[in-house]
Design an enzyme around this catalytic site. Structure first.
Site, PDB file in Angstrom:
ATOM      1  N   HIS A 180       9.470  48.039  62.051  1.00  0.00           N
ATOM      2  CA  HIS A 180       9.978  46.909  63.537  1.00  0.00           C
ATOM      3  C   HIS A 180       9.072  46.938  64.880  1.00  0.00           C
ATOM      4  O   HIS A 180       9.288  48.326  65.956  1.00  0.00           O
ATOM      5  CB  HIS A 180      10.773  46.402  63.437  1.00  0.00           C
ATOM      6  CG  HIS A 180      10.912  44.718  64.473  1.00  0.00           C
ATOM      7  ND1 HIS A 180      11.019  43.516  63.921  1.00  0.00           N
ATOM      8  CD2 HIS A 180      11.407  44.776  65.677  1.00  0.00           C
ATOM      9  CE1 HIS A 180      11.376  42.801  64.388  1.00  0.00           C
ATOM     10  NE2 HIS A 180      12.019  43.014  66.420  1.00  0.00           N
ATOM     11  N   ASP A 186      12.396  42.268  53.347  1.00  0.00           N
ATOM     12  CA  ASP A 186      13.172  42.998  54.808  1.00  0.00           C
ATOM     13  C   ASP A 186      14.719  41.809  54.036  1.00  0.00           C
ATOM     14  O   ASP A 186      14.956  43.441  54.603  1.00  0.00           O
ATOM     15  CB  ASP A 186      12.140  43.307  55.634  1.00  0.00           C
ATOM     16  CG  ASP A 186      11.806  41.806  56.263  1.00  0.00           C
ATOM     17  OD1 ASP A 186      12.369  40.696  55.592  1.00  0.00           O
ATOM     18  OD2 ASP A 186      11.519  41.748  57.951  1.00  0.00           O
ATOM     19  N   HIS A 187      15.080  40.953  53.822  1.00  0.00           N
ATOM     20  CA  HIS A 187      15.667  39.981  53.668  1.00  0.00           C
ATOM     21  C   HIS A 187      15.550  39.194  53.829  1.00  0.00           C
ATOM     22  O   HIS A 187      14.851  38.841  53.600  1.00  0.00           O
ATOM     23  CB  HIS A 187      16.701  40.260  55.196  1.00  0.00           C
ATOM     24  CG  HIS A 187      16.015  40.091  56.660  1.00  0.00           C
ATOM     25  ND1 HIS A 187      15.525  38.801  56.254  1.00  0.00           N
ATOM     26  CD2 HIS A 187      15.399  40.287  57.199  1.00  0.00           C
ATOM     27  CE1 HIS A 187      15.049  38.411  57.438  1.00  0.00           C
ATOM     28  NE2 HIS A 187      14.816  39.854  58.321  1.00  0.00           N
ATOM     29  N   ASP A 210       7.707  39.717  54.471  1.00  0.00           N
ATOM     30  CA  ASP A 210       8.451  39.642  55.738  1.00  0.00           C
ATOM     31  C   ASP A 210       9.824  38.153  55.620  1.00  0.00           C
ATOM     32  O   ASP A 210       9.052  37.279  55.522  1.00  0.00           O
ATOM     33  CB  ASP A 210       7.925  39.702  57.554  1.00  0.00           C
ATOM     34  CG  ASP A 210       8.792  39.833  58.592  1.00  0.00           C
ATOM     35  OD1 ASP A 210      10.267  39.919  58.232  1.00  0.00           O
ATOM     36  OD2 ASP A 210       8.269  39.965  59.754  1.00  0.00           O
ATOM     37  N   ASP A 211      10.513  38.426  55.697  1.00  0.00           N
ATOM     38  CA  ASP A 211      11.530  37.447  55.686  1.00  0.00           C
ATOM     39  C   ASP A 211      11.257  36.312  54.669  1.00  0.00           C
ATOM     40  O   ASP A 211      11.518  34.903  54.277  1.00  0.00           O
ATOM     41  CB  ASP A 211      11.467  36.279  56.404  1.00  0.00           C
ATOM     42  CG  ASP A 211      11.611  36.543  58.387  1.00  0.00           C
ATOM     43  OD1 ASP A 211      12.626  38.178  58.034  1.00  0.00           O
ATOM     44  OD2 ASP A 211      11.808  35.638  59.139  1.00  0.00           O
ATOM     45  N   CYS A 216      15.010  41.777  60.527  1.00  0.00           N
ATOM     46  CA  CYS A 216      13.972  42.401  60.754  1.00  0.00           C
ATOM     47  C   CYS A 216      14.021  43.531  61.363  1.00  0.00           C
ATOM     48  O   CYS A 216      13.946  44.838  60.153  1.00  0.00           O
ATOM     49  CB  CYS A 216      12.720  41.772  61.070  1.00  0.00           C
ATOM     50  SG  CYS A 216      12.498  40.275  60.555  1.00  0.00           S
TER      51      CYS A 216
END
Length: 501
Positions: free
Chosen positions: A128, A324-325, A31-32, A72
């Site tokens: 999510h 995810d990004h 994540d992130d 997310c």
């Protein structure tokens, strides 16, 4: 050397393709996470030995992977459904994909594997979470088995060392002048040991699952929550980085001056987080905190990969590691995600096929949206032609293969189109941006008004979605203790695999 590497890749791919037994899939979400990992060299200070080991033992490293959405929920909804936000109407974290018309009719990635003979299981953050009519939607409905490593487990910071902008605390010291209502940054060492953290619980679960014998091929989702805020990880990971030697990212204070509205005013302003960091001189501290979180999740990843190597599944398992990004650490005057600039739209993506023995790099702008059709092909499942991603199997055979697609990112504020050489952004405010990503990696110089690029801009604009689906308004309030609440049991019965496309 390049020919040798490509040949090795082709040989390993061909031997894998000739295997009649369906491969397992180990599907690892982080994540992130931005490109501050050693295989991508986004920050040379990063200590990520397990990602290094994974790449060196044999994997395809996508140097220009692009997310379908820079936050997310929409990113995961797009990748797991196979549809861009402009098609599903999921642009923000408040919007739940299960209410989207297109998702109601189509199987998500894990559901498609269940539908076609796989046993699917997951722990941690893959989808999510959202409040739902009968509890909380954790994405549990998409898997045959679903565990919750985060339930009743919370990584708590040591109050003696915590930094938190909203509560006005810096290095454990509270002062009214430290407080900011427009910033939500927080970091610090936890009171938990490594073995007591949420992501360790998820990694340990995966380790144990990989010791199982399955009577079907498996699709296993492993979702790590860090480096998502708050940046709370055990002290040992902060100690990896000497604060005095930390180098914060280079920031151009005038970076936003060339993105102007028709009235001549800037379209973007520095974020509240950026202003707070700058006011208190915390650039190095924030950089160290993010790096510490990346090193923490790298160690969790190592547990899973070591377990795979020692299992009986290693020789028949495809591994996909994806973020995810991305995330800004001061660049573009913000400490945030959810922008259309490169720091937010380019996450890590690594793929290992059985038999891969070399590190290979692909420069093409592969989208996370492309993972769905690629895994369908690699696992010999029936083709799913209506999803919007593109199968990149050809690049796994040869990273120099012809690739005609840019990476398209759709946000609540506009669309980004990323090629190997250019980055075009169309903001819904009316402003546009164009960057030469080879000569201007930090995207400081907006070329949009230079006439010599008009033909190029016209070509890139063709990839911007012509329409944007209106989001569904169905929404539910979060229950008390949201993370620990019960799963909604009413969702799975609505997902009939026999009727889902």
């Amino acid at each position: 050397m390049r020919l040798v590497l490509i040949l090795c890749c082709c040989l390993s791919f061909n031997s894998f393709a000739q295997t009649k037994k369906k491969p397992n899939v180990l599907f690892i979400a982080i994540d992130d996470i931005n490109d501050w990992v050693s295989p991508l060299d986004g920050n040379k200070q990063a200590i990520t030995p397990n990602m290094d080991k994974f790449a060196k033992q044999g994997a395809m490293v996508f140097k220009n992977a692009v997310t379908a959405a820079p936050i997310c929920g929409p990113s995961r909804s797009a990748m797991l459904s196979g549809f861009l936000p402009s098609t599903s109407g999921v642009y923000g974290n408040a919007q739940n994909m299960i209410y989207s018309d297109v998702v109601k009719k189509n199987a998500t990635l894990p559901e498609y594997f269940s539908k076609n003979g796989y046993h699917t299981l997951a722990n941690g953050k893959i989808f999510h979470k959202h409040a739902a009519a009968g509890g909380v939607d954790f994405g549990h409905w998409a898997f045959d088995e679903f565990a919750r490593g985060r339930r009743y487990n919370n990584d708590v910071a040591d109050k003696k060392y915590v930094t938190a902008s909203k509560s006005g605390v810096i290095n454990g010291r509270q002062d009214p002048s430290f407080k900011s209502k427009k910033s939500k940054l927080s970091w610090g060492p936890t009171v938990d040991t490594f073995e007591e953290t949420v992501d360790y619980a998820v990694a340990d679960w995966a380790k144990n699952q990989l010791q199982r014998d399955f009577d079907k091929p498996f699709f296993m989702g492993v979702g790590f929550i860090k480096p998502h805020l708050p940046w709370y990880v055990p002290k040992e990971f902060f100690d990896l980085y000497d604060l005095d030697k930390i180098k914060a990212p280079i920031v151009n204070e005038h970076d936003l001056d060339d993105i102007l509205k028709a009235n001549g005013k800037p379209d973007f302003q520095p974020s509240g987080e950026y202003k707070w960091i700058k006011k208190h001189g915390l650039e190095k501290e924030a950089t160290r905190a993010y790096l510490a979180n990346i090193s923490f999740v790298d160690k969790c990843l190592g547990i899973v990969m070591d377990a795979l190597e020692k299992s009986g599944h290693a020789e028949n398992t495809i591994v996909v590691i994806w973020g995810d990004h991305g995330w800004h650490l001061g660049e573009k005057l913000r400490y945030l995600k959810n922008t259309l600039w490169s720091e937010a739209v380019k996450p890590p993506l690594f793929v290992r096929l059985p038999g891969m023995k070399k590190t290979l790099y692909c420069e093409e702008p592969v989208s996370l949206l492309d993972i769905y059709p690629t895994l369908v092909n690699l696992c010999n499942l029936p083709k799913k032609p209506n999803i919007e991603g593109h199968d990149f199997t050809s690049l796994l055979k040869n990273p120099k293969a012809k690739w005609d697609y840019p990476g398209v990112t759709v946000s609540v504020g506009g669309t980004s189109v990323m090629t190997k050489d250019w980055h075009y952004i169309q903001n819904l405010s009316g402003t546009e941006e164009l960057y030469d990503v080879d000569k201007d990696q930090l995207e400081w110089n907006n070329l949009i008004h230079q006439k010599k690029y008009s033909a190029l801009i016209k070509e890139l604009k063709k990839w911007v979605p012509k329409t944007r689906q209106t989001p569904k308004k169905e929404h539910y309030d979060k229950p008390p203790k949201y993370v620990d609440a019960d799963e909604d049991p009413t969702i799975k019965p609505t997902r009939n695999l026999k009727t889902l496309h």
